[in-house]
Scaffold this motif. Sequence first.
Motif, short mmCIF file in Angstrom:
data_model
loop_
_atom_site.label_atom_id
_atom_site.label_comp_id
_atom_site.label_asym_id
_atom_site.label_seq_id
_atom_site.Cartn_x
_atom_site.Cartn_y
_atom_site.Cartn_z
N HIS A 195 -29.29 60.81 -28.15
CA HIS A 195 -29.20 62.22 -27.43
C HIS A 195 -30.23 63.22 -28.32
O HIS A 195 -29.94 64.17 -28.65
CB HIS A 195 -27.88 62.53 -27.68
N THR A 196 -31.23 62.60 -28.84
CA THR A 196 -32.22 63.37 -29.43
C THR A 196 -31.99 63.68 -30.99
O THR A 196 -30.66 63.29 -31.22
CB THR A 196 -32.67 64.83 -28.98
N GLN A 197 -32.90 64.07 -31.83
CA GLN A 197 -32.63 64.13 -33.02
C GLN A 197 -31.83 65.51 -33.56
O GLN A 197 -31.04 65.36 -34.20
CB GLN A 197 -33.93 64.13 -33.74
N SER A 214 -29.32 63.93 -36.17
CA SER A 214 -29.09 64.55 -37.45
C SER A 214 -27.42 64.42 -37.64
O SER A 214 -27.29 64.61 -38.91
CB SER A 214 -29.48 66.12 -37.10
N TRP A 215 -26.73 64.22 -36.79
CA TRP A 215 -25.31 63.84 -36.94
C TRP A 215 -25.27 62.36 -37.63
O TRP A 215 -24.56 62.20 -38.60
CB TRP A 215 -24.60 63.79 -35.65
N LEU A 216 -26.09 61.32 -37.30
CA LEU A 216 -26.30 60.07 -37.77
C LEU A 216 -26.70 60.20 -39.24
O LEU A 216 -26.40 59.48 -40.04
CB LEU A 216 -26.99 59.26 -36.86
N ASP A 217 -27.66 61.30 -39.63
CA ASP A 217 -28.03 61.46 -40.94
C ASP A 217 -26.97 61.70 -41.65
O ASP A 217 -26.77 61.27 -42.90
CB ASP A 217 -29.10 62.53 -41.00
N GLN A 218 -26.07 62.42 -41.24
CA GLN A 218 -24.92 63.01 -42.40
C GLN A 218 -23.70 62.10 -42.17
O GLN A 218 -23.09 62.16 -43.08
CB GLN A 218 -24.51 64.50 -41.73
N ALA A 235 -21.89 71.42 -40.07
CA ALA A 235 -22.74 70.36 -40.82
C ALA A 235 -23.58 69.77 -39.71
O ALA A 235 -24.66 69.01 -40.16
CB ALA A 235 -21.88 69.30 -41.37
N TRP A 236 -23.71 69.72 -38.40
CA TRP A 236 -24.55 69.48 -37.48
C TRP A 236 -25.96 70.10 -37.73
O TRP A 236 -26.82 69.22 -37.32
CB TRP A 236 -24.27 69.82 -36.11
N ASN A 237 -26.06 71.15 -38.30
CA ASN A 237 -27.39 71.75 -38.66
C ASN A 237 -28.20 71.08 -39.65
O ASN A 237 -29.21 71.38 -39.96
CB ASN A 237 -27.19 73.19 -38.88
N GLY A 238 -27.69 69.95 -40.43
CA GLY A 238 -28.32 69.26 -41.39
C GLY A 238 -28.07 69.62 -42.68
O GLY A 238 -27.05 70.49 -42.93
N HIS A 265 -21.00 62.95 -26.29
CA HIS A 265 -21.86 63.31 -27.00
C HIS A 265 -21.52 63.13 -28.49
O HIS A 265 -20.61 63.70 -28.93
CB HIS A 265 -22.33 64.84 -26.80
N GLY A 266 -22.14 62.36 -29.39
CA GLY A 266 -21.88 62.07 -30.63
C GLY A 266 -22.11 63.28 -31.62
O GLY A 266 -23.50 63.33 -31.78
N SER A 267 -21.28 64.02 -31.94
CA SER A 267 -21.46 65.03 -33.12
C SER A 267 -20.23 65.61 -33.57
O SER A 267 -19.17 65.06 -33.17
CB SER A 267 -21.94 66.19 -32.12
N GLY A 268 -20.24 66.51 -34.47
CA GLY A 268 -19.08 67.19 -34.95
C GLY A 268 -18.48 66.33 -36.00
O GLY A 268 -18.88 65.28 -36.67
#
Length: 309
Positions: free
Chosen positions: A181-183, A159-163, A57-60, A130-133
């Motif tokens: 940490h960038t988009q 993109s993680w915050l978008d989801q 889902a990280w890929n948007g 790092h905020g992701s996953g």
Amino acid sequence: MTADRRTVLRTAAKLAALSAAGGLLTSCGSGTPRRADTGTLAAHPGSVDPQHTTDPAWNGGEGPASPAPTTPGAAGEPQPGGEPTPAAAQASAPASAAPTPPVLTPLAAGTPYEVVYGPRTGKNVALTVHGSGDPKLATTLLEAAEQRGVKLTVMAVGSWLDQQPQMARRILDGGHELGNHTQNHLNISAMTPDQARAEIAQCADRLTRLTGSMGRWFRPSAAQYATSMVRDQAKAVGYEHVLSFDVDPRDYNDPSAAELQRRVLGSVRGGSVVALHMGHQCTIDALPAILDGLAKAGLKPVTASQLCA
């Protein structure tokens, strides 16, 4: 007056009353309801560094479309009983208040623009993630730290915050620190200046819309240190500090918990900034032992701002 004449007069009076009432209802219902602003954040798909990615889902990508209303009547029309539909109530409700920005710890005078580590003579260390996953794994890691009274510094990918927009407030509400940490978590060092600025600015916009602040810290993606070009673009967006790190235990490679513990405790010292990652079970499993080892060494985990205070 005859009975027939009284009947005619009564009928005429009723018709006049009904006509007047009908005109009043038409007048009150003639306004067009305002369309409610959903405030949905658009997802921006993008490839990411595979070394730091475990969640597809990280890929948007966009979520499923919202289901059609099931309440009787069109949006804005009265339901049986005269109650407005939920859509009409939402349209007439006031806009949500802007989020309250977090209070930032003041930094010590002379803090460098790019922080790689803090004072070596002190006993504080900063655990950054790092905020992701997977948000469930991310939440579990936050809870594991909170149970020990530890506050993390989370460098979130836009993109993680978008989801997972709820994670922004979850991080701050737990007393942790939140940064940029960038988009899309691409190799920012290989970008043009305009591309790099856009990556930083888009994530800053997500943070501001969700929390009221773009955060104090920016961290470059797919790089331990910021190039001069990246530093210039971060400054242009408004960041006063870049947060790098001196301890990289590579938890994104999913070592065993014991191996991850060894990597962290074998490299950390006073002032260190440790780079960890959400979305990895090994990081959750290793955290209690890492915290025990830090305590045994007389080191105290703090946020990046507290490290530089």
